[in-house]
Design an enzyme around this catalytic site. Sequence first.
Site, PDB file in Angstrom:
ATOM      1  CE  LYS A  20      58.523  35.495  58.382  1.00  0.00           C
ATOM      2  NZ  LYS A  20      57.138  34.967  58.486  1.00  0.00           N
ATOM      3  N   GLY A  92      52.972  35.594  53.993  1.00  0.00           N
ATOM      4  CA  GLY A  92      52.024  36.618  54.414  1.00  0.00           C
ATOM      5  C   GLY A  92      52.689  37.960  54.634  1.00  0.00           C
ATOM      6  NE  ARG A 123      48.416  34.050  56.891  1.00  0.00           N
ATOM      7  CZ  ARG A 123      49.711  34.130  57.217  1.00  0.00           C
ATOM      8  NH1 ARG A 123      50.622  33.530  56.469  1.00  0.00           N
ATOM      9  NH2 ARG A 123      50.075  34.786  58.297  1.00  0.00           N
ATOM     10  CB  THR A 167      48.412  40.205  61.377  1.00  0.00           C
ATOM     11  OG1 THR A 167      49.824  40.180  61.045  1.00  0.00           O
ATOM     12  CG2 THR A 167      47.643  40.777  60.207  1.00  0.00           C
ATOM     13  CB  SER A 168      52.225  43.346  64.027  1.00  0.00           C
ATOM     14  OG  SER A 168      53.015  42.271  63.535  1.00  0.00           O
ATOM     15  CD  GLN A 169      52.443  39.488  58.502  1.00  0.00           C
ATOM     16  OE1 GLN A 169      51.522  39.317  57.691  1.00  0.00           O
ATOM     17  NE2 GLN A 169      53.224  38.486  58.901  1.00  0.00           N
ATOM     18  CG  ASP A 309      55.488  33.411  64.343  1.00  0.00           C
ATOM     19  OD1 ASP A 309      54.321  33.193  63.956  1.00  0.00           O
ATOM     20  OD2 ASP A 309      56.241  34.214  63.769  1.00  0.00           O
ATOM     21  NE  ARG A 340      51.552  28.773  62.652  1.00  0.00           N
ATOM     22  CZ  ARG A 340      52.427  29.715  62.339  1.00  0.00           C
ATOM     23  NH1 ARG A 340      52.649  30.712  63.198  1.00  0.00           N
ATOM     24  NH2 ARG A 340      53.076  29.680  61.195  1.00  0.00           N
ATOM     25  NE  ARG A 381      56.773  30.893  62.660  1.00  0.00           N
ATOM     26  CZ  ARG A 381      58.059  31.144  62.422  1.00  0.00           C
ATOM     27  NH1 ARG A 381      58.989  30.330  62.885  1.00  0.00           N
ATOM     28  NH2 ARG A 381      58.426  32.198  61.726  1.00  0.00           N
TER      29      ARG A 381
END
Length: 436
Positions: A20, A92, A123, A167-169, A309, A340, A381
């Site tokens: 992904k 996301g 988020r 977040t690395s995003q 994840d 999570r 997940r």
Amino acid sequence: MKLRSCPSRLRGSVAIPGSKSHTIRAVAIASLAEGSSRIEAPLDSLDTRAAVECYRALGAQIRADDPQQWLVDGTGGQVSCPLDVIDVGNSGTTLRVAVSSAALLPADGGSAVFTGDEQIRRRPLEPLLASLRQLGASAVSTRNNGCAPAVIGGRLSGGSTSIEAVTSQYLSSLLINCPLATEPTEIVVTKLNEQPYVQMTLDWLDRQEIRYTNEDFRRFAVDPCQGYRGFTCRIPADFSSATFFLCAAAITDADVEILGLDFSDAQGDKAVVDYLRQMGADIEVTPTCVRVRGGSLRGVQLDLNATPDALPAMAVVGAVAEGTTTLTNVPQARVKETDRIAAMAGELAGLGVSCTELPDGLVVEHSPIRGGSVHGHDDHRVVMAMAVAGLAAKEPVTVDTAESASVTFPQFASLMQDLGADLELIEEHLLEDTSP
């Protein structure tokens, strides 16, 4: 939809679909590139389709009717103002990468409005929006809560920004789009989780010969006025998806060969193989496959910062392993599609597993997994992890919101079935009590 998972023995081989993370990066870079690109063996899922529709709205021409290859005619960095609101669904990654692409609009070229499903609208996005503003763009949350919906306009000019990449995003988004800024860009990273995903982004930039400097992932300097060029690439298999098969094989009486994994790739979740080996799993890596044979496991302490994840599946493994398994340094797992950490603690407890929340992880004690009904939290997940739990449970486990698996892994249930897993997808109305 519900997914009923029953105790099973797994045998055979399985080919893992494409990544992904790579697919979305490929769509974004191809859409920003000059010329045509061919993306071979892409992951075809709800998240990646969201990326396709998003970059179409920004002006790229994308033909994605052939599941074996997607063809992209890029914008040459000249993105267009969308005709309508861009809905990224549950993706996301698409949201975070594309808002910076929308910041490449001309200063007088209008704005792009981004939204998504209920989870996306919860988020966090503000650290990235703040960096875009510092770099010259217009970027606001419509509800002033730092989340989508967000309105983005240009022009991303460059300059200096600092960002806390929970977040690395956030960082990947800036690194992908700042080469198209009109002035040099300096990015100071005050915190970074999930570093392997940033390395994945840098690998894409390197293949495109983008000029930047990287000072130990704490400071980046990006040259301006660069461009991407069309390319052909084959998307590698997804280690995040493979995690569920690795873990399922490790906790059941299994002999499974997992095909297509490339350990030279930057994907962080390849570390799951090492995690399972530390727990005593019988895993053989060959040039053609990863072979996993079920056996006894022992609890260990694992730092999951680079692999958030993996937390849901590794929590299930912890229930089967003798002793105590501690999963730590992964606070960002609380701001994924759901919290999570809390979700896995609660659902495993419902199956009789002793599980304690930490601020940044979980402590899981060896416990027999009972059967029962659990909530999937509309999180792909969590759903897949609880289905894996059912394979090693004493009685069937039924997981609701099973349709969410299609966000990243539409073939999950069918591929598990091919290995002999006793899984059944059930429409909700078939489970309703129709007695008078």
